[in-house]
Design a protein around this motif. Structure first.
Motif, PDB file in Angstrom:
ATOM      1  N   ARG A   1     -57.572  26.969  47.561  1.00 41.37           N
ATOM      2  CA  ARG A   1     -58.033  26.069  46.498  1.00 41.37           C
ATOM      3  C   ARG A   1     -56.856  25.363  45.848  1.00 41.37           C
ATOM      4  NH1 ARG A   1     -58.132  25.385  41.385  1.00 41.37           N
ATOM      5  NH2 ARG A   1     -56.900  27.273  40.998  1.00 41.37           N
ATOM      6  N   ILE A   2     -55.777  26.126  45.608  1.00 34.61           N
ATOM      7  CA  ILE A   2     -54.589  25.558  44.977  1.00 34.61           C
ATOM      8  C   ILE A   2     -53.924  24.532  45.893  1.00 34.61           C
ATOM      9  CG2 ILE A   2     -52.247  26.078  44.183  1.00 34.61           C
ATOM     10  CD1 ILE A   2     -53.316  28.792  43.197  1.00 34.61           C
TER      11      ILE A   2
ATOM     12  N   ARG B   1     -55.230  22.661  48.067  1.00 32.24           N
ATOM     13  CA  ARG B   1     -56.046  21.451  48.166  1.00 32.24           C
ATOM     14  C   ARG B   1     -56.252  20.761  46.813  1.00 32.24           C
ATOM     15  NH1 ARG B   1     -58.127  18.879  52.628  1.00 32.24           N
ATOM     16  NH2 ARG B   1     -60.132  18.683  51.560  1.00 32.24           N
ATOM     17  N   SER B   2     -55.724  21.346  45.746  1.00 34.82           N
ATOM     18  CA  SER B   2     -55.925  20.793  44.405  1.00 34.82           C
ATOM     19  C   SER B   2     -55.025  19.585  44.153  1.00 34.82           C
ATOM     20  CB  SER B   2     -55.655  21.869  43.344  1.00 34.82           C
ATOM     21  OG  SER B   2     -54.283  22.224  43.343  1.00 34.82           O
ATOM     22  N   GLU B   3     -55.219  18.968  43.022  1.00 33.09           N
ATOM     23  CA  GLU B   3     -54.465  17.747  42.666  1.00 33.09           C
ATOM     24  C   GLU B   3     -52.966  17.975  42.679  1.00 33.09           C
ATOM     25  OE1 GLU B   3     -54.125  14.536  38.943  1.00 33.09           O
ATOM     26  OE2 GLU B   3     -55.646  16.129  38.941  1.00 33.09           O
TER      27      GLU B   3
ATOM     28  N   LYS C   1     -53.832  18.544  51.306  1.00 31.14           N
ATOM     29  CA  LYS C   1     -54.823  17.697  50.626  1.00 31.14           C
ATOM     30  C   LYS C   1     -55.347  16.588  51.528  1.00 31.14           C
ATOM     31  CE  LYS C   1     -52.264  16.674  47.049  1.00 31.14           C
ATOM     32  NZ  LYS C   1     -51.868  16.054  45.758  1.00 31.14           N
TER      33      LYS C   1
ATOM     34  N   ARG D   1     -63.370  25.415  52.684  1.00 26.16           N
ATOM     35  CA  ARG D   1     -62.920  24.804  51.428  1.00 26.16           C
ATOM     36  C   ARG D   1     -63.225  23.315  51.401  1.00 26.16           C
ATOM     37  NH1 ARG D   1     -62.611  25.536  46.221  1.00 26.16           N
ATOM     38  NH2 ARG D   1     -61.715  23.629  45.359  1.00 26.16           N
TER      39      ARG D   1
ATOM     40  N   GLU E   1     -65.656  21.550  48.536  1.00 22.08           N
ATOM     41  CA  GLU E   1     -65.250  20.422  47.686  1.00 22.08           C
ATOM     42  C   GLU E   1     -66.310  19.319  47.678  1.00 22.08           C
ATOM     43  OE1 GLU E   1     -60.478  21.111  48.587  1.00 22.08           O
ATOM     44  OE2 GLU E   1     -61.544  19.403  49.474  1.00 22.08           O
TER      45      GLU E   1
END
Length: 273
Positions: free
Chosen positions: A19-20, A22-24, A31, A77, A81
């Protein structure tokens, strides 16, 4: 970043790490990835895990299974999203499938042998997937499988409908018939076309495909896995090629300086060793 470095992580940590990433504020590469962009990575990781199994390397297998699991988490994941499904949904669905397809363990069905288990499994699978015809079971074999593996699975499912030879001898006769048709197509292709516009190269390819499919059927009838059988023959070819080259090198001969008939003589010498 709200993440705790540990000496040992669990499944929840893996999901959080993905999750981290793929996060902003995560990893630029992670990503950018999509299902299609990492598709081949998934395939490569599975084959590397298979190689670890073949070499009986437990340490390598542990590592490669982790890489396969990473791919599962990655794809899950991407879907989460988009609010389509989560990793938890993947786990739930496969658990439900295992329970439903093992009624002899989790229910009151009796299955004393592996053959009975597989029959129940296939019957339940066909029913739960809504497959009403035998053709649908053939069509459901993934087109992304290696060709030999797919052909063997299709042949096996056709067998359930009674579409199969009774023994290997009959299958061999079919193979010989297909080879004869291939020879005829090749002979026709060697002659000039009669102006009919028929693409003779396609005819040869079609007949060659029939020969390959018949070879897979024969392998299945004999109780062999076609993929594994061809893999073993490929390894044998590489081994004999190496021995042939070594013999030639000892004589100071470059392989490329010989024609195929001359090379065949050395090949037979290597084979005898």
């Amino acid at each position: 970043m709200d993440f705790t470095i540990k000496n040992r992580y669990d499944m929840n940590d893996m999901l959080e790490i993905m999750r981290i990433l793929r996060s902003e504020n995560g990893c630029p590469w992670d990503k950018e990835q999509t299902h299609k962009s990492i598709r081949k990575d998934f395939i490569e990781e599975v084959y590397e895990a298979v190689e670890a199994i073949d070499t009986e390397d437990s340490d390598l297998l542990r590592e490669e299974l982790g890489d396969v699991l990473l791919q599962v988490v990655f794809h899950a994941r991407i879907e989460e999203e988009q609010d389509r499904f989560s990793f938890g949904d993947v786990v739930n669905e496969v658990c439900q499938k295992l329970v439903i397809r093992h009624p002899h363990v989790f229910g009151d069905v009796t299955a004393e042998t592996s053959e009975e288990v597989l029959k129940n499994w296939n019957d339940i699978k066909q029913k739960t997937k809504g497959q009403e015809t035998y053709t649908e079971t053939l069509e459901s074999v993934s087109g992304a499988l290696p060709a030999l593996m797919r052909a063997q699975k299709v042949g096996q499912r056709a067998k359930r409908a009674g579409m199969d030879f009774q023994n290997a001898a009959q299958t061999l006769e079919c193979l010989e018939s297909e080879i004869a048709e291939l020879k005829a197509a090749m002979a026709e292709a060697a002659r000039e076309t009669d102006g009919s516009g028929v693409n003779l190269s396609e005819a040869v390819q079609d007949e060659l495909g029939d020969v390959l499919f018949s070879c897979v059927n024969l392998s299945r009838q004999l109780g062999f896995d076609a993929e594994e059988t061809l893999t073993a023959s490929t390894e044998k070819f590489i081994d004999r090629f190496r021995k042939t080259e070594e013999l030639l090198r000892c004589e100071g001969i470059d392989m490329r300086s010989l024609n195929i008939e001359e090379l065949d003589v050395w090949w037979r010498k290597a084979k005898s060793k």
